[in-house]
Enzyme design. Structure first.
Site, PDB file in Angstrom:
ATOM      1  N   TYR A 222      46.317  40.807  52.975  1.00 18.12           N
ATOM      2  CA  TYR A 222      46.095  41.642  51.527  1.00 18.12           C
ATOM      3  C   TYR A 222      46.894  42.740  51.518  1.00 18.12           C
ATOM      4  CZ  TYR A 222      41.642  39.074  50.265  1.00 18.12           C
ATOM      5  OH  TYR A 222      40.831  37.965  49.968  1.00 18.12           O
TER       6      TYR A 222
ATOM      7  N   ASP B 215      37.560  39.359  43.630  1.00 17.42           N
ATOM      8  CA  ASP B 215      36.328  39.955  42.600  1.00 17.42           C
ATOM      9  C   ASP B 215      37.267  40.264  41.469  1.00 17.42           C
ATOM     10  OD1 ASP B 215      34.424  39.759  44.609  1.00 17.42           O
ATOM     11  OD2 ASP B 215      34.689  41.621  45.483  1.00 17.42           O
TER      12      ASP B 215
END
Length: 255
Positions: free
Chosen positions: A111, A52
Site C-alpha cells: 500500500y 473501502d
C-alpha cells in the site's frame, strides 16, 4: 472453465468500495457487468483486497472464470472497452491455473498513502491525497513508524468492526518517502505485509501524522500499540490518500 487473473487500476472516488453493493456503484460490480457483456453470466470475481469507499488501486489483482478461452491481451482490451467511461482499467490479464486464487494465493500486499502538507487546497490532486495545512517532521514520523514494524498485536490500529480472526499481523516494511514540490511537501508512506487488518493502514498513518505535527511523541506510538485498545489510536486518516499498489504471489501470474 478457464481462469484468468486481472491486474486492475481504479480511482476509488466514484465507488462505494471494491465489494459489490445492492444499490451503490462498486468496482467489483462494474467489472462483473463488463464481463457479462462478453459472456453470459452471472459472473463473480474475487479480489486480493476489498478496498473501502474512496480508496484507490494501481495494482489490485482479481480472478474470474470464463466459459471460453480468451487471448489475455484481447480480454483486457474488451473489458476496458465495456468499462468506459468509468475510472477503471484492466492493466493486464493472464491465464492462470484453476487453483490460483487472487486472495488466498497472495503472499504480500503493498500500500501507498499520500499525505500532502500545504496550506492551500489541493487542485490537481483533489480526492487523491490527504492534505493537512501544517508542516510535518518526517524524522519524528519515521521514529514513530519504527515501533510498528514486525509482528505485533495491532488491536489499537484496526477498526472496531474488523472481522479478522486475530489482531496479530506482521508488518514487513513501513517506510516514508519525502517529495518536495513547488507547492508543498508530499509524504509517501509505503507499507508491505502478507495481509492487513481493516483500517490498519489508515489508522497507522493518522497516528503518525499526529507525531509529525508534534501532538504525539514517537514513543507514544509504542505506548498506543502496547495498549491494545482502539481508544488509544490516533485519528483515522481519510480514504482518498490510500492506494493498493501491488499484490505478490509465489509466482507472478503476469510474468
Amino acid at each position: 472453465m478457464p481462469r484468468y487473473a486481472l491486474r486492475i487500476e481504479y480511482d476509488g472516488g466514484p465507488f462505494a468500495g471494491w465489494q459489490r453493493q445492492a444499490a451503490q456503484a462498486s468496482v467489483q460490480g462494474a467489472i462483473e457487468t463488463a464481463l457479462g457483456r462478453l459472456e453470459p453470466g452471472p459472473h463473480t470475481i474475487a479480489a486480493a483486497g476489498r478496498t473501502d469507499t474512496g480508496v484507490h488501486a494501481s495494482g489490485q489483482v482479481a480472478h474470474c472464470d470464463l466459459v471460453r478461452e480468451w487471448d489475455p491481451f484481447r480480454l483486457a482490451g474488451a473489458l476496458n472497452a465495456h468499462l468506459k467511461p468509468l475510472p477503471v482499467a484492466i492493466v493486464a490479464a493472464a491465464r492462470v491455473p484453476e487453483e490460483f486464487h487472487a486472495r488466498f494465493s497472495a503472499v504480500e500486499r503493498r500500500y501507498l498513502f499520500r499525505l500532502l502538507a500545504r496550506r492551500a487546497p489541493e487542485v490537481h490532486d483533489r480526492g487523491r491525497v490527504w492534505r493537512v495545512p501544517h508542516p510535518l517532521d518526517p524524522e519524528a514520523m519515521r521514529a514513530g513508524a519504527a515501533h510498528l514494524v514486525g509482528r505485533h498485536d495491532f488491536t489499537t490500529f484496526r477498526a472496531a468492526g474488523c472481522q479478522a480472526a486475530s489482531p496479530v499481523k506482521t508488518l514487513d516494511a513501513l517506510t516514508l518517502e519525502t517529495v518536495e514540490g513547488m507547492n508543498g511537501t508530499e509524504y509517501r508512506f509505503h507499507l508491505r505485509a502478507r495481509s492487513f487488518l481493516h483500517n490498519q493502514v489508515r489508522s497507522i498513518v493518522g497516528t503518525l501524522e499526529r507525531v509529525g505535527a508534534g501532538a504525539w511523541t514517537p514513543d507514544q506510538v509504542r505506548e498506543a500499540l502496547d495498549a491494545r485498545d482502539r481508544a488509544a489510536c490516533g485519528p483515522v486518516s481519510p480514504p482518498q490518500g490510500l492506494y493498493l499498489t501491488g499484490v505478490g504471489y509465489p509466482a507472478d501470474p503476469f510474468a
